[in-house]
Write an enzyme that holds these catalytic residues in place. Structure first.
Site, PDB file in Angstrom:
ATOM      1  N   ASP A 240     -33.250 -70.444   8.099  1.00  0.00           N
ATOM      2  CA  ASP A 240     -31.953 -70.842   8.648  1.00  0.00           C
ATOM      3  C   ASP A 240     -31.197 -71.787   7.712  1.00  0.00           C
ATOM      4  O   ASP A 240     -30.805 -72.897   8.104  1.00  0.00           O
ATOM      5  CB  ASP A 240     -32.128 -71.522  10.017  1.00  0.00           C
ATOM      6  CG  ASP A 240     -33.045 -70.737  10.936  1.00  0.00           C
ATOM      7  OD1 ASP A 240     -32.925 -69.499  10.968  1.00  0.00           O
ATOM      8  OD2 ASP A 240     -33.883 -71.352  11.612  1.00  0.00           O
TER       9      ASP A 240
ATOM     10  N   GLU B 287     -25.949 -66.249  17.764  1.00  0.00           N
ATOM     11  CA  GLU B 287     -26.487 -67.596  17.601  1.00  0.00           C
ATOM     12  C   GLU B 287     -26.107 -68.116  16.220  1.00  0.00           C
ATOM     13  O   GLU B 287     -25.283 -67.520  15.524  1.00  0.00           O
ATOM     14  CB  GLU B 287     -28.014 -67.577  17.767  1.00  0.00           C
ATOM     15  CG  GLU B 287     -28.725 -66.633  16.810  1.00  0.00           C
ATOM     16  CD  GLU B 287     -30.201 -66.475  17.095  1.00  0.00           C
ATOM     17  OE1 GLU B 287     -30.707 -67.117  18.030  1.00  0.00           O
ATOM     18  OE2 GLU B 287     -30.860 -65.705  16.375  1.00  0.00           O
TER      19      GLU B 287
END
Length: 500
Positions: free
Chosen positions: A15, A184
């Protein structure tokens, strides 16, 4: 030297998000339940990265992370620079949205501050709007904690980054976009008079990168898919950050899920199309090889892996599987890592031990080696070199009831509660061994040992596995069964990782 090849970070830097300050690029990534957390990487050319530290020394509240919580903790951070400070926001799905800040990327960093409390709050990203002086925050939702998912919520934020000024509003609802799911990981920007949200959808292994734009922060937003696998071998290319160089070039760093190797990081060229939308990679498909960014050359670099443990100290690349305890690693005047054989009722399951010192498994075939001496005198005291995931395996030394030191090799399947032998134990006459793990294609690991008469293979090949969100880890540990008093220690020297 005129081109680069993806991935530019070939290990589990999950991420990623990136920011430029002057000529320096700074990247951070998820660290989940490991400590220290929030890794800080630096580059001058977006291709060669070094690990310069961590922004989070210990996870809070400390008692919650005194034991391993591999899938919890720090998720999908965002890094920004505002008011002459670096800021990192992240979501803990069990607690809420936190931030830390510092005057320099190497710190000192503030202690975590809870900006918004709540279950299921993940992937926050702030924006300070230089045009209006207002500040905003967007975040996603973890359905496992809140029952809410596939939507993004926006807030006005206090300009000092400490609190939110409203109850929040859903600004993008993925359920209302045909074919979209698991929306997301939003990153929030201002560009060309628009509010932009770059956010992934479709899941970590099969998803795509989306872009959303609106004239007002609270919407309405229009969307477009700007990066997807197409006919490449880069599955699920998404979730990352946009950065602009001093020369005005645009680039996008994102991850690709690669099983036991975790989420490796790719660099994509980016431009703005005639219609005002971003174009990533090769017309929306990820590139494997590309021209380097127009940036000054720097020597080839990568996050460190090797360690001689000078003075008993370990390098920045190492993280404990939970908040560390006092006395787990002892400083001294020589080289080598001296780990205490920490007593535990979970000694037969490395997944439950907080005192495992780990680093990322390289995303290419590699060999990890270390020298070990076991000084623990307690029967059952052990130490070794491990590959750790939902399943684990390790090779090392153990003190027997008769006082001898044996070379042992053990493993546990993902569904097993404790380990069992993978190789036949044998006596290590001097209480020393050279240990080796050869990780081949597909993270298939072969274990070796050397008791002074050359390397020998041990047991069958072990296929490394990830955790739910975390790639497999290499680990060093020392442990002992429950009982009174100290159980001794183990010494590790000359840790090396080489390409095969």
């Amino acid at each position: 030297m005129n081109t680069y090849r993806n991935p530019v970070l070939n290990a589990d830097w999950s991420d990623p998000d990136v920011v430029r300050v002057g000529d320096d690029f700074c990247l951070t990534a998820s660290s989940f339940g490991r400590a220290p957390g929030l890794p800080l990487l630096h580059s001058r050319n977006l291709v060669d990265w070094t690990l310069v530290g961590h922004a989070l020394e210990r996870l809070e509240p400390e008692e919650e992370f005194a034991r391993p919580r591999h899938d919890c903790g720090v998720r999908a951070p965002a890094v920004r620079h505002h008011d002459d400070r670096f800021w990192i926001f992240w979501g803990d799905p069990d607690q809420g949205v936190f931030q830390v800040n510092a005057p320099e990327i190497r710190g000192p960093w503030t202690r975590p501050h809870l900006v918004k409390a709540g279950k299921g709050l993940i992937d926050p990203c702030p924006l300070w709007d230089d045009e209006t002086g207002e500040a905003y925050l967007v975040h996603a939702w973890a359905g496992s904690r809140s029952g809410v998912k596939n939507r993004l919520t926006g807030h006005h934020m206090h300009p000092d980054g400490t609190s939110l000024l409203d109850e929040g509003k859903v600004i993008v609802d993925g359920d209302h976009i045909p074919g979209w799911f698991t929306l997301e990981g939003p990153k929030l920007y201002r560009h060309d008079g628009w509010f932009w949200i770059l956010a992934p959808a479709g899941g970590v292994e099969t998803g795509w990168q989306g872009a959303f734009r609106s004239r007002g922060f609270f919407g309405p937003y229009e969307e477009r898919i700007v990066l997807e696998q197409r006919d490449t071998d880069v599955n699920g290319p998404h979730q990352g950050g946009w950065v602009r160089t001093p020369a005005g070039e645009d680039w996008f760093l994102h991850f690709q899920q690669r099983g036991a190797y975790g989420r490796v990081v790719h660099l994509q060229p980016m431009r703005w199309g005639a219609d005002g939308w971003p174009v990533l990679g090769d017309a929306g498909a990820p590139v494997a090889v590309h021209r380097r960014p127009d940036l000054p050359q720097q020597p080839p670099a990568a996050p460190a892996t090797d360690d001689d443990f000078p003075g008993g100290r370990y390098g920045r690349q190492w993280q404990w599987t939970a908040n560390p305890g006092d006395g787990w690693a002892t400083h001294h005047f020589g080289d080598g890592l001296r780990l205490t054989c920490v007593r535990s009722a979970d000694v037969d399951d490395l997944r439950k031990l907080p005192n495992v010192l780990t680093q990322r498994l390289p995303g290419r075939p590699s060999v990890a080696e270390v020298e070990l001496r076991l000084d623990g005198t307690e029967p059952g005291a052990r130490a070794g070199l491990a590959v750790l995931g939902d399943a684990f395996a390790w090779i090392g030394l153990e003190r027997g009831i008769d006082g001898t030191v044996r070379l042992v090799h053990r493993f546990a399947e993902a569904v097993a509660d404790e380990e069992r032998d993978a190789g036949v134990p044998c006596v290590a006459p001097e209480g020393r061994a050279r240990l080796r793990i050869e990780a081949g294609a597909g993270a298939r690991c072969r274990f070796w040992y050397d008791l002074g008469d050359g390397h020998r293979p041990s047991g069958p090949v072990f296929a490394a596995t990830p955790w739910r969100w975390v790639g497999a880890l290499l680990g060093l540990f020392a442990a002992a069964p429950e009982g009174p008093g100290p159980a001794g220690a183990a010494s590790f020297t000359r840790f090396r990782v080489t390409a095969r």
